[in-house]
Motif scaffolding. Sequence first.
Motif, PDB file in Angstrom:
ATOM      1  N   VAL A 119      40.100  40.777  34.449  1.00  6.96           N
ATOM      2  CA  VAL A 119      39.811  41.932  34.532  1.00  6.96           C
ATOM      3  C   VAL A 119      40.656  42.399  35.577  1.00  6.96           C
ATOM      4  CG1 VAL A 119      37.953  43.413  35.342  1.00  6.96           C
ATOM      5  CG2 VAL A 119      37.302  41.636  33.929  1.00  6.96           C
ATOM      6  N   LEU A 120      41.254  43.415  35.628  1.00  4.00           N
ATOM      7  CA  LEU A 120      42.206  44.016  36.683  1.00  4.00           C
ATOM      8  C   LEU A 120      41.846  45.605  37.309  1.00  4.00           C
ATOM      9  CD1 LEU A 120      45.621  43.055  34.834  1.00  4.00           C
ATOM     10  CD2 LEU A 120      44.218  41.667  36.590  1.00  4.00           C
ATOM     11  N   ASP A 121      42.032  45.920  38.386  1.00  4.42           N
ATOM     12  CA  ASP A 121      42.111  47.340  38.726  1.00  4.42           C
ATOM     13  C   ASP A 121      43.146  48.202  38.079  1.00  4.42           C
ATOM     14  OD1 ASP A 121      44.319  46.931  40.209  1.00  4.42           O
ATOM     15  OD2 ASP A 121      43.317  46.783  41.974  1.00  4.42           O
ATOM     16  N   ASP A 122      43.255  49.402  38.467  1.00  2.00           N
ATOM     17  CA  ASP A 122      44.025  50.471  37.952  1.00  2.00           C
ATOM     18  C   ASP A 122      45.512  50.073  38.374  1.00  2.00           C
ATOM     19  OD1 ASP A 122      43.178  51.269  40.524  1.00  2.00           O
ATOM     20  OD2 ASP A 122      43.820  53.256  40.275  1.00  2.00           O
ATOM     21  N   GLN A 123      45.791  49.228  39.444  1.00  2.00           N
ATOM     22  CA  GLN A 123      47.094  48.895  40.023  1.00  2.00           C
ATOM     23  C   GLN A 123      47.493  47.638  39.358  1.00  2.00           C
ATOM     24  OE1 GLN A 123      48.766  51.272  42.284  1.00  2.00           O
ATOM     25  NE2 GLN A 123      47.147  52.460  41.251  1.00  2.00           N
ATOM     26  N   GLY A 124      46.528  46.661  38.713  1.00  2.00           N
ATOM     27  CA  GLY A 124      46.977  45.693  38.198  1.00  2.00           C
ATOM     28  C   GLY A 124      46.714  44.555  38.889  1.00  2.00           C
ATOM     29  N   ASP A 125      45.794  44.756  39.906  1.00  2.78           N
ATOM     30  CA  ASP A 125      45.345  43.636  40.880  1.00  2.78           C
ATOM     31  C   ASP A 125      43.978  43.049  40.251  1.00  2.78           C
ATOM     32  OD1 ASP A 125      47.527  43.641  42.503  1.00  2.78           O
ATOM     33  OD2 ASP A 125      46.613  45.445  43.550  1.00  2.78           O
ATOM     34  N   SER A 162      31.760  45.823  34.420  1.00  2.00           N
ATOM     35  CA  SER A 162      31.274  46.553  35.319  1.00  2.00           C
ATOM     36  C   SER A 162      31.554  45.753  36.833  1.00  2.00           C
ATOM     37  CB  SER A 162      29.600  46.876  35.405  1.00  2.00           C
ATOM     38  OG  SER A 162      29.028  45.511  35.534  1.00  2.00           O
ATOM     39  N   ALA A 163      31.749  46.719  37.539  1.00  2.00           N
ATOM     40  CA  ALA A 163      31.930  46.195  39.149  1.00  2.00           C
ATOM     41  C   ALA A 163      31.644  47.285  40.250  1.00  2.00           C
ATOM     42  CB  ALA A 163      33.377  45.608  39.366  1.00  2.00           C
ATOM     43  N   ALA A 164      31.054  47.017  41.175  1.00  2.00           N
ATOM     44  CA  ALA A 164      30.616  48.261  42.351  1.00  2.00           C
ATOM     45  C   ALA A 164      32.038  49.056  42.571  1.00  2.00           C
ATOM     46  CB  ALA A 164      30.213  47.417  43.482  1.00  2.00           C
ATOM     47  N   GLY A 165      31.963  50.286  42.611  1.00  2.00           N
ATOM     48  CA  GLY A 165      33.101  51.149  42.931  1.00  2.00           C
ATOM     49  C   GLY A 165      33.961  51.524  41.831  1.00  2.00           C
ATOM     50  N   TRP A 166      33.549  50.816  40.460  1.00  2.00           N
ATOM     51  CA  TRP A 166      34.559  51.081  39.582  1.00  2.00           C
ATOM     52  C   TRP A 166      33.626  51.553  38.252  1.00  2.00           C
ATOM     53  CZ3 TRP A 166      39.767  50.472  40.664  1.00  2.00           C
ATOM     54  CH2 TRP A 166      39.976  49.708  41.685  1.00  2.00           C
ATOM     55  N   ILE A 214      41.470  43.777  30.693  1.00  2.00           N
ATOM     56  CA  ILE A 214      40.608  45.016  30.918  1.00  2.00           C
ATOM     57  C   ILE A 214      41.178  45.509  32.266  1.00  2.00           C
ATOM     58  CG2 ILE A 214      38.266  45.700  31.107  1.00  2.00           C
ATOM     59  CD1 ILE A 214      37.535  42.965  29.507  1.00  2.00           C
ATOM     60  N   HIS A 215      41.491  46.886  32.348  1.00  2.00           N
ATOM     61  CA  HIS A 215      41.618  47.485  33.588  1.00  2.00           C
ATOM     62  C   HIS A 215      40.521  48.403  33.540  1.00  2.00           C
ATOM     63  CE1 HIS A 215      45.636  46.331  34.019  1.00  2.00           C
ATOM     64  NE2 HIS A 215      45.866  46.203  32.742  1.00  2.00           N
ATOM     65  N   LEU A 216      40.012  48.292  34.935  1.00  2.00           N
ATOM     66  CA  LEU A 216      38.837  49.364  35.322  1.00  2.00           C
ATOM     67  C   LEU A 216      39.442  50.482  36.228  1.00  2.00           C
ATOM     68  CD1 LEU A 216      35.870  47.087  36.288  1.00  2.00           C
ATOM     69  CD2 LEU A 216      36.468  48.163  34.037  1.00  2.00           C
ATOM     70  N   GLN A 217      38.673  51.804  36.011  1.00  2.00           N
ATOM     71  CA  GLN A 217      39.237  52.870  36.782  1.00  2.00           C
ATOM     72  C   GLN A 217      38.433  52.985  37.994  1.00  2.00           C
ATOM     73  OE1 GLN A 217      41.946  54.412  36.316  1.00  2.00           O
ATOM     74  NE2 GLN A 217      42.580  52.996  34.840  1.00  2.00           N
TER      75      GLN A 217
END
Length: 645
Positions: free
Chosen positions: A33-39, A77-81, A96-99
């Motif tokens: 699971v990554l954020d929208d920046q790929g981290d 799911s993740a807090a803030g995403w 998976i990328h979360l926004q």
Amino acid sequence: MKSILLLLILTYSISRDAQTHSSILMRTITGQVLDDQGDPLFLARVQAKNEAAYTHTDIEGNFTLHLPDHCKTLIISAAGWNTLEVKIPSGHTLQIHLQPTPALKREILDDSYIHPTPGMHTLAGHTAGTASPKTNYSRQEIRTNVDRGTPPYIYPPPGQSPEHHTEDYSIIHENRFHRPGDAPLSTFSIDVDGASYANIRRFLNTGLLPPKDAVRIEEMVNYFDYAYTEPQGDTPFSIYTEAGHCPWNTQHRLVHIGLQGKRIPLADLPASNLVFLLDVSGSMDTPNKLPLVKSAFTLLTEQLREQDRVAIVVYAGSSGVVLPSTSGMHKVEILAALDKLHAGGSTAGAHGIRQAYEVARQHFITGGNNRVILATDGDFNVGVSSDAELVRIIEEERESGIFLTVLGFGMGNYKDNKMQQLAQHGNGHHAYVDDISEARKVFVHEFGGTLFTIAKDVKLQVEFNPALVAGYRLIGYENRMLQTEDFNDDKKDAGDIGSGHTVTALYEIIPAGVTSEFLSGPDSLRYQNKSSAGPSAGSDELMYIKIRYKTPEGKVSKLITHTVSKTTKPFDTCSEAFRWSAAVASYGLLLRDSAYKGQASFDRVKTWAAAASHQDDHGYKKEFLKLVALSGELANPSVQRLAPE
């Protein structure tokens, strides 16, 4: 024939069920699971839709989940995403990328929050001047701090008034220099807390210098692990001392005193009886409060063993038990109870404290680790709320043999003074959790030290040789000072040391014969004739250290003594532990704008610290260097401090 037919049908049915069961057990889903920046996103929840099976991502964002064949969809799911539903591909490997949520996007992208304009309100409740506190944050810096869970660069949160804050800090009157002839003994309680350092980091990451009274230098120094030599035999801690030149005043000397707590292997730690006491009042309804509390206690839950037990007590307008005492092997039940919590209502903290201790007493483990872990912003506003009354409650409960860990969360209404009082009077430990990285430090990297006490009521008393010492000053520990007679009084409460904890204290020494502006004394006495002559006055001993401590269940203290030689080394040749602690202390002096900061500067602190940062297992020293650089940028007359209420 009927019997044979029934047997064949039964055999076929068992065979088919076995095949089906086998196929269910063999289905394994892996991914990242990554954020929208790929981290990578740490502690994101990965759950099968319409199923109980779930897991959390590790520090690299990776996860593994075992699912029945009929499961075709995952919920991430993740807090803030934003929560995301994902179809499971045939290959079973997912990326998976979360926004970010809309609120998080606004905090990141709205320049009016990142760069305050003239007339705009700042955290201090004042209007910004023509120069903003910080004008060169890159978007990546902003995004990185939001990802960490650091309070965002927007204060107050949308919908809240910016007119004032209600954070509270106890005033600190810095320790001054004393002449050994007037005050031969210095007595204090040890302190292993690191709350002040994390709180300072929170201010700096929001573009503000911290208020002076938020800067407790001993907690800054003790935030770091110095890896002293392990104790031998039955003594729960070892003693390390070193004397060298003082970097910010070359005429002075520094004495570094270190204690190293014995490290107990996880398998040998006693069984734990824990009560999570969680503030779910309305003031906790921000992303860096209750959601961060849930993530932090998820980390702790993952460390628990079968023999450990956890109960969860919550309080808002009233208190209640949301999870009875449960074995650590039932992590799914514990995590499910945490997951259901939501914030709302007023804050009856005292009632929650009493109920938590009652639950802990009901499941008390003789010879075990019995502890209440309180997570709150400290904003008690219903029932007993004064510091004095809360301290009396904690002191009463302390006698039950139950220890206390106090974890602070949030900003704007944070009650640092109340948290300090509760921890100090409850055989306790105080930490401030500003992001998930700090939660990992407290509950993973320092798991044993946070939860398992190896020595309590630890007190130090230092006697100085007046033939060699013209004056001395204990750096920090202002809120931990004791009267001389308290040292031998076993009824007097003091600090605790956990498994593997290090404790560090620094004395600044004015050598005999050195003239100093900091030394002034009373007129000569008419009826007393003080003499510096004594058994050690002519010796090579600079100072004599006495330490008293009790075992976790003990009532009578034990005594350890140690002498420090007059031999001192040039600063550059001192140990890395000595030089690092001196750099951190000088940084604290600068943040406090101390009268004793001497020739210290942020640039010099960076130089001293960089030369002593080779041993840095978790990157804490690297982060420190960045904070010092940021402080230097913020240290100008246009920067507003958070003014005390």
